[in-house]
Structure formats: structure tokens, C-alpha cells
Design an enzyme around this catalytic site. Structure first.
Site, mmCIF file in Angstrom:
data_model
loop_
_atom_site.group_PDB
_atom_site.id
_atom_site.type_symbol
_atom_site.label_atom_id
_atom_site.label_comp_id
_atom_site.label_asym_id
_atom_site.label_seq_id
_atom_site.Cartn_x
_atom_site.Cartn_y
_atom_site.Cartn_z
ATOM 1 C CE LYS A 83 -4.542 0.071 2.227
ATOM 2 N NZ LYS A 83 -5.240 0.351 3.503
HETATM 3 O O1 G3P Z 1 -7.694 0.974 5.834
HETATM 4 C C1 G3P Z 1 -8.113 1.889 4.897
HETATM 5 C C2 G3P Z 1 -9.454 2.486 5.252
HETATM 6 O O2 G3P Z 1 -10.460 1.519 5.121
HETATM 7 C C3 G3P Z 1 -9.503 3.069 6.642
HETATM 8 O O3 G3P Z 1 -10.658 3.800 6.743
HETATM 9 O O4 G3P Z 1 -11.748 5.799 7.716
HETATM 10 O O5 G3P Z 1 -12.107 3.546 8.762
HETATM 11 O O6 G3P Z 1 -9.881 4.670 8.993
HETATM 12 P P1 G3P Z 1 -11.103 4.475 8.136
#
Ligand code: G3P
Length: 215
Positions: A83
Site C-alpha cells: 500500500k
Molecule cells: O484501511 C483503509 C481504510 O479503510 C480506513 O478507513 O476511515 O475507517 O480509517 P477508516
């Protein structure tokens, strides 16, 4: 549509992968920071559980550092996906790593222009963050709509990996729009199963069944 777990927690990943509906895992530095033990060992274990794409994120912000870390992450397991953030160095690193046969997930995508750059750089996945856009009053699913529209015009190798999913509606809308993947925290995946009428109906079937046996 493929379903990934957005977590570094081995117990949650084991529990949900055991059902047979999980196609991969995404992690990020915040998620991995919550888990005990060496993150490399954890990623290796996750690969052995899921046997599908597992994203591990570089923490370098410069091209050279991303390349070094990306190659190290790719060596952890055959299922590892590197990533990188959607920055100039991240896109340049994506192009280089993809050129070496390493699968790349370009993350922290918040615009269709950014998604186009990730595809041009040969990313295997691009991760538009719908929940974080919703969090600031912008329609996250509109971004997915635009990316799907753009990608339909070209034979990009890049899969749209809808990320930052906050609830089942994000998953349903992603599927309706034709996104390739939704990655969700374990709690959102659990919520996909739940409907009160299913529980009520099953309870009644089981309550009524004994009388069928007494005829
Ligand atoms: O891991 C990438 C993404 O899905 C994280 O999103 O906003 O839940 O931290 P969030």
C-alpha cells in the site's frame, strides 16, 4: 463483488474468514499499531489465514524509502500487496513496484483525478475512502460513481477497492455501482448478516416444528 476485512486483528480475521466469504484483507499503520507482536509476523499469519490479497502499507513518504519498504513488504508473503499513499512519490513508487511484478494498492484516494493517476501507474487496487468523505459532509459514494464511470472507458488493470466503509449501506451502494471490492471493519461485516425478521422467522420455524413431528 469481493469483500475484504479492514483490520489487523487476527482473531476477527480468523472468525470471519472461517465463514468462507472473505476474499482479502486491508491494513494500515493505525490498524496494525493496535495489534501486539511484530507487524511482519502478523501480516504473514493473516496471509496464511485468508490466502488472498493482504495489503500492508509503507510508512516512508519519499520514493526511495517507499521502494525499499515496498520490496520488504512484498517479501513477507506471496499474498502481500504493497500500500502506498496517493502522493507524487507514491504514484512514482507504484509505477516502479508494479513494473517489478509487485501488486500495489494506492490508498488515501479522495478524488476521481487521483484514482485515474493510480490506474495510469499500474496499481492493482485503488482505495477511495468513502467514510472519511462522508465524515466531512461530502458524498463519498459520488466519488465511487465517478471512478466507476471513468474506469469503464478503459481497460485499466486497477480494481476499485471501496474503503473506509462505515455501515452496510456503503457495501450495498458499492455493489450497486459495480465497484470491485469493499473493505470493511469486522463490525460492518457482522452487520451485513443481521436482520431482525430473519431472527423472528427462524425462531417461529423452530417453535412450530415440534408440532409437525407430533402428527
Ligand atoms: O484501511 C483503509 C481504510 O479503510 C480506513 O478507513 O476511515 O475507517 O480509517 P477508516
Amino acid at each position: 463483488m469481493k469483500l475484504f476485512i479492514d483490520s489487523g486483528n487476527i482473531k476477527d480475521i480468523e472468525r470471519l474468514a472461517d465463514i468462507g466469504i472473505i476474499d482479502g484483507v486491508t491494513t494500515n499503520p493505525t490498524l496494525l499499531s493496535k495489534e501486539p507482536g511484530d507487524y511482519r509476523d502478523n501480516l504473514k499469519k493473516i496471509c496464511s489465514i485468508v490466502k488472498g490479497p493482504v495489503s500492508g502499507e509503507v510508512t516512508a513518504t519519499d520514493f526511495a524509502g517507499m521502494i525499499q519498504q515496498g520490496r520488504d513488504i512484498a517479501k513477507i508473503d506471496q499474498y502481500m500487496v504493497v500500500k502506498v499513499p496517493l502522493t507524487r512519490d507514491g504514484i512514482k513508487a507504484c509505477k516502479t513496484l508494479a513494473g517489478e511484478g509487485i501488486k500495489v494498492n494506492v490508498t488515501l484516494c479522495f478524488s476521481p483525478a487521483q484514482a485515474l493517476l493510480a490506474a495510469k501507474a499500474g496499481a492493482s487496487f485503488v482505495s477511495p475512502f468513502v467514510g472519511r468523505l462522508d465524515d466531512v459532509g461530502t458524498d463519498g459514494m459520488q466519488l465511487i460513481r465517478e471512478i466507476v464511470d471513468i474506469f469503464r472507458n478503459y481497460d485499466f488493470p486497477t480494481e476499485i477497492l471501496v474503503a473506509s466503509c462505515r455501515h452496510p449501506i456503503h457495501v450495498i451502494d458499492a455493489a450497486r455501482l459495480g465497484a470491485d471490492i469493499a473493505t470493511c471493519p469486522p463490525g460492518v461485516i457482522d452487520a451485513l448478516f443481521n436482520h431482525p425478521l430473519t431472527n423472528i422467522g427462524l425462531e417461529k420455524f423452530l417453535k412450530d416444528w415440534p408440532s409437525a413431528l407430533s402428527h
